[in-house]
Design an enzyme around this catalytic site. Sequence first.
Site, PDB file in Angstrom:
ATOM      1  N   HIS A  87     -45.747   8.151  25.163  1.00  0.00           N
ATOM      2  CA  HIS A  87     -46.332   7.356  23.899  1.00  0.00           C
ATOM      3  C   HIS A  87     -45.259   8.264  22.934  1.00  0.00           C
ATOM      4  O   HIS A  87     -44.823   7.691  21.945  1.00  0.00           O
ATOM      5  CB  HIS A  87     -47.191   8.469  23.745  1.00  0.00           C
ATOM      6  CG  HIS A  87     -48.350   8.002  22.129  1.00  0.00           C
ATOM      7  ND1 HIS A  87     -48.566   8.454  21.737  1.00  0.00           N
ATOM      8  CD2 HIS A  87     -48.840   6.641  21.979  1.00  0.00           C
ATOM      9  CE1 HIS A  87     -48.993   7.521  20.123  1.00  0.00           C
ATOM     10  NE2 HIS A  87     -49.362   6.206  20.599  1.00  0.00           N
ATOM     11  N   HIS A  93     -45.239   1.609  16.299  1.00  0.00           N
ATOM     12  CA  HIS A  93     -46.471   1.519  15.277  1.00  0.00           C
ATOM     13  C   HIS A  93     -46.113   0.956  14.070  1.00  0.00           C
ATOM     14  O   HIS A  93     -44.768   0.945  13.702  1.00  0.00           O
ATOM     15  CB  HIS A  93     -47.064   2.865  15.092  1.00  0.00           C
ATOM     16  CG  HIS A  93     -47.924   3.576  16.272  1.00  0.00           C
ATOM     17  ND1 HIS A  93     -46.816   4.647  17.279  1.00  0.00           N
ATOM     18  CD2 HIS A  93     -48.307   3.933  16.718  1.00  0.00           C
ATOM     19  CE1 HIS A  93     -47.366   4.999  18.281  1.00  0.00           C
ATOM     20  NE2 HIS A  93     -48.705   4.808  18.239  1.00  0.00           N
ATOM     21  N   HIS A 113     -49.456  -0.342  23.429  1.00  0.00           N
ATOM     22  CA  HIS A 113     -51.120   0.098  23.610  1.00  0.00           C
ATOM     23  C   HIS A 113     -51.754   0.114  25.588  1.00  0.00           C
ATOM     24  O   HIS A 113     -52.337   0.769  25.899  1.00  0.00           O
ATOM     25  CB  HIS A 113     -52.128   0.850  23.089  1.00  0.00           C
ATOM     26  CG  HIS A 113     -51.449   1.597  22.164  1.00  0.00           C
ATOM     27  ND1 HIS A 113     -50.867   1.245  20.912  1.00  0.00           N
ATOM     28  CD2 HIS A 113     -51.589   3.036  21.883  1.00  0.00           C
ATOM     29  CE1 HIS A 113     -49.838   2.019  20.045  1.00  0.00           C
ATOM     30  NE2 HIS A 113     -50.758   3.422  20.883  1.00  0.00           N
ATOM     31  N   HIS A 165     -58.174   3.562  13.602  1.00  0.00           N
ATOM     32  CA  HIS A 165     -57.436   3.810  14.591  1.00  0.00           C
ATOM     33  C   HIS A 165     -56.462   4.959  13.743  1.00  0.00           C
ATOM     34  O   HIS A 165     -56.843   6.408  14.437  1.00  0.00           O
ATOM     35  CB  HIS A 165     -56.011   2.952  15.231  1.00  0.00           C
ATOM     36  CG  HIS A 165     -55.051   3.629  15.397  1.00  0.00           C
ATOM     37  ND1 HIS A 165     -54.335   3.957  14.856  1.00  0.00           N
ATOM     38  CD2 HIS A 165     -55.085   4.425  16.719  1.00  0.00           C
ATOM     39  CE1 HIS A 165     -53.279   4.789  15.607  1.00  0.00           C
ATOM     40  NE2 HIS A 165     -54.064   5.036  17.183  1.00  0.00           N
ATOM     41  N   HIS A 208     -57.711   9.319  14.846  1.00  0.00           N
ATOM     42  CA  HIS A 208     -57.110  10.318  15.074  1.00  0.00           C
ATOM     43  C   HIS A 208     -56.591  11.681  14.224  1.00  0.00           C
ATOM     44  O   HIS A 208     -56.343  12.442  14.806  1.00  0.00           O
ATOM     45  CB  HIS A 208     -55.182   9.984  15.266  1.00  0.00           C
ATOM     46  CG  HIS A 208     -54.080   8.803  16.295  1.00  0.00           C
ATOM     47  ND1 HIS A 208     -54.299   9.265  17.241  1.00  0.00           N
ATOM     48  CD2 HIS A 208     -54.641   7.298  16.179  1.00  0.00           C
ATOM     49  CE1 HIS A 208     -53.870   8.630  18.062  1.00  0.00           C
ATOM     50  NE2 HIS A 208     -53.864   7.729  17.241  1.00  0.00           N
ATOM     51  N   PHE A 249     -48.243  11.585  16.694  1.00  0.00           N
ATOM     52  CA  PHE A 249     -48.081  11.085  17.576  1.00  0.00           C
ATOM     53  C   PHE A 249     -47.419  11.513  18.825  1.00  0.00           C
ATOM     54  O   PHE A 249     -47.705  11.098  20.335  1.00  0.00           O
ATOM     55  CB  PHE A 249     -46.774   9.229  17.150  1.00  0.00           C
ATOM     56  CG  PHE A 249     -48.049   8.261  16.131  1.00  0.00           C
ATOM     57  CD1 PHE A 249     -48.508   7.695  16.852  1.00  0.00           C
ATOM     58  CD2 PHE A 249     -46.667   8.163  14.641  1.00  0.00           C
ATOM     59  CE1 PHE A 249     -49.708   7.312  15.482  1.00  0.00           C
ATOM     60  CE2 PHE A 249     -47.714   7.544  14.232  1.00  0.00           C
ATOM     61  CZ  PHE A 249     -48.830   6.921  14.736  1.00  0.00           C
ATOM     62  N   HIS A 303     -58.113   5.099  22.147  1.00  0.00           N
ATOM     63  CA  HIS A 303     -57.612   3.757  22.477  1.00  0.00           C
ATOM     64  C   HIS A 303     -57.706   2.458  23.397  1.00  0.00           C
ATOM     65  O   HIS A 303     -57.749   0.527  23.669  1.00  0.00           O
ATOM     66  CB  HIS A 303     -55.938   3.983  23.168  1.00  0.00           C
ATOM     67  CG  HIS A 303     -55.136   3.728  21.852  1.00  0.00           C
ATOM     68  ND1 HIS A 303     -54.659   3.107  21.031  1.00  0.00           N
ATOM     69  CD2 HIS A 303     -54.506   4.963  20.881  1.00  0.00           C
ATOM     70  CE1 HIS A 303     -53.867   3.400  20.308  1.00  0.00           C
ATOM     71  NE2 HIS A 303     -54.228   4.767  19.802  1.00  0.00           N
TER      72      HIS A 303
HETATM   73 CU1  C2O Z   1     -49.752   5.357  19.959  1.00  0.00          CU
HETATM   74 CU2  C2O Z   1     -53.517   5.669  18.607  1.00  0.00          CU
HETATM   75  O1  C2O Z   1     -51.361   6.093  18.842  1.00  0.00           O
END
Ligand code: C2O
Length: 602
Positions: A195, A213, A222, A346, A350, A367, A380
């Site tokens: 990631h 992203h 993802h 989203h 995070h 990230f 995810h």
């Molecule tokens: Cu690739 Cu939720 O981030």
Amino acid sequence: MATSTHPISSTKNISFISTNSSSPRNFSRRPSQIFLNPNPSRAARRGDVIKIRCAAASSEGRENPADSSLSEAKLDRRNVLLGLGGLYGAYNIAGGSNPFALASPIPPPETKSCGPATISNSNGKPVPYSCCPSTLMDTASADYYKIPSFSKLNVRPAAHAIDDDYLEKYKTAIQKMKDLPSDDPRNFYQQANVHCAYCNGAYQLAGKPYQIHFTWLFFPFHRWYLYFYERILQSLIDDPTFTLPYWNWDNPQGMILPEIFDDDEESPLYDKKRNQAHRRGYVTDLAYAGQETSASDFQKVKNNLAIMYRQMLTNAPCPLLFFGKAIRKETGDTGPGMGTIENVPHNSIHRWVGDPRSPHNENMGNFYSAAIDPVFYCHHSNVDRMWTIWKTLGGNRKDITDPDWLQTEFLFYDETKTLVKVKVEDSLDNVKLGYTFQKMPTPWKDFKPTRKRRAKLRSKASVSASTSVLPATLNKITTFCVTRSPTSKTPGKEELLDLHLAFDDTQFIRFDVFVNEDDDVNTKELDRVEYAGSFSNLAHVHKDTSTTANSTIKTPTFSLAISELLEDLRLENDDKILVTLVPRAGGSFVTVNKAYTEIIDC
Ligand code: C2O
């Protein structure tokens, strides 16, 4: 398990969905019951519609939606390449199918050129981080992955509904992943690095840090990432039916940190780098911006459902609004624009999980470290489920047809430690990949925001035009009028409110957008029709390949689809709308340069 003292269950005039009594696991405190408006669209029509008028346009005149600024956004690379700029400048950014497309998709990253990633800037100097795969196989040696045949679909369960046997399997699989040799590409930390490498600038595209992203690659990247992660877990416990649970944050029953990640600090699913205040039944805020809202739990749940309605329905009627904007091989733009779900919830989730005690909000809040927290994959898995659900919502809610998107390739290690190439076009249907999702209620579908405003608006006149108010830095609530052409909602067409932004992408930022409100806007209540949507940036840093001080400044156009909203506010025949921007975090790091409306083809 249902508690009658819960604030949500004690509210009057609501109908209830009872807690799923078959749910085997127990929570101390959970939004276990929620009202549903029995007839939201009728309710939406009730009540007075208070319209406000805007002051006459400033001396700078009407904003012309067809002015030159638009052409920057619309001028795609092929216009330049083909010299057709003026000829089909109307090819729109929200469609996704381009009849003139010369497919030039993004190839898989070059593993050999993988370099240090960057996690932050400290005193102007990048802080490097190494997240390249430790087994550096050559990209050229990778074959296309063949999806293995299967006889039965696997079902990804909701995290709040799994039983103890399932939980034990999950813990065993993650523990085995952590116990693999540290240079095994299936190792838990090697997987987390995948990631980081695709997000924090370890790979390059067109001489710039490659970032999946803030682009239309968000969903397919993802999906493939979780696909291989799940297969690795399956193979480690020798159970091909095992799946990653999903964090059902769009359903009141799932609006807390799933208990399976939080019930035992010795568990391989636990991560101590999390916000300690958000544990043990604390209700999730899908629009979290770094501070606790003073809204009640009941109001938080309503806000969450309103946000889901906006991001899945109102604001995502067209493919690129849902998926995000194009990233092209030739330009490698870092951050052309997020889709609705990537933006909120989203990004907010995070940040809600990340630990404010850690320097970069690790683990989930950044990230580079997000995938070190096992909850990442559960979060995810629900993001992935949103893609599947969105395509069932009708209208133009379909996959992008642009060949550049479909043919983009990624690299992953599969469960046999083999480096493989995959294409976006093979990820479009989760059923073809062998899995589906446990059915859970989607109450947000019926949660069309209603009118709430009782008090009079500040004034019916004297709100300045955007041309006199902007550019403005969002260090305070900012209100202005935007000129539009009176027009009603037409199928296949969508009216956008576009905001040209300039923001520092190393900062956490969020602001909310309201229509037909003014400076005394009630910022706690998002479950009403005037709430148009939010912008959210998750702080991150790329390797600084340029020497200009401005390299962390991004200048995307943030677009909100407003046709449905204008209809609900009965403003479709007005030639001006009042827009109020409410900064919630990092307002001083974002400037709004321009605001206008445009009509696009979906
Ligand atoms: Cu690739 Cu939720 O981030």
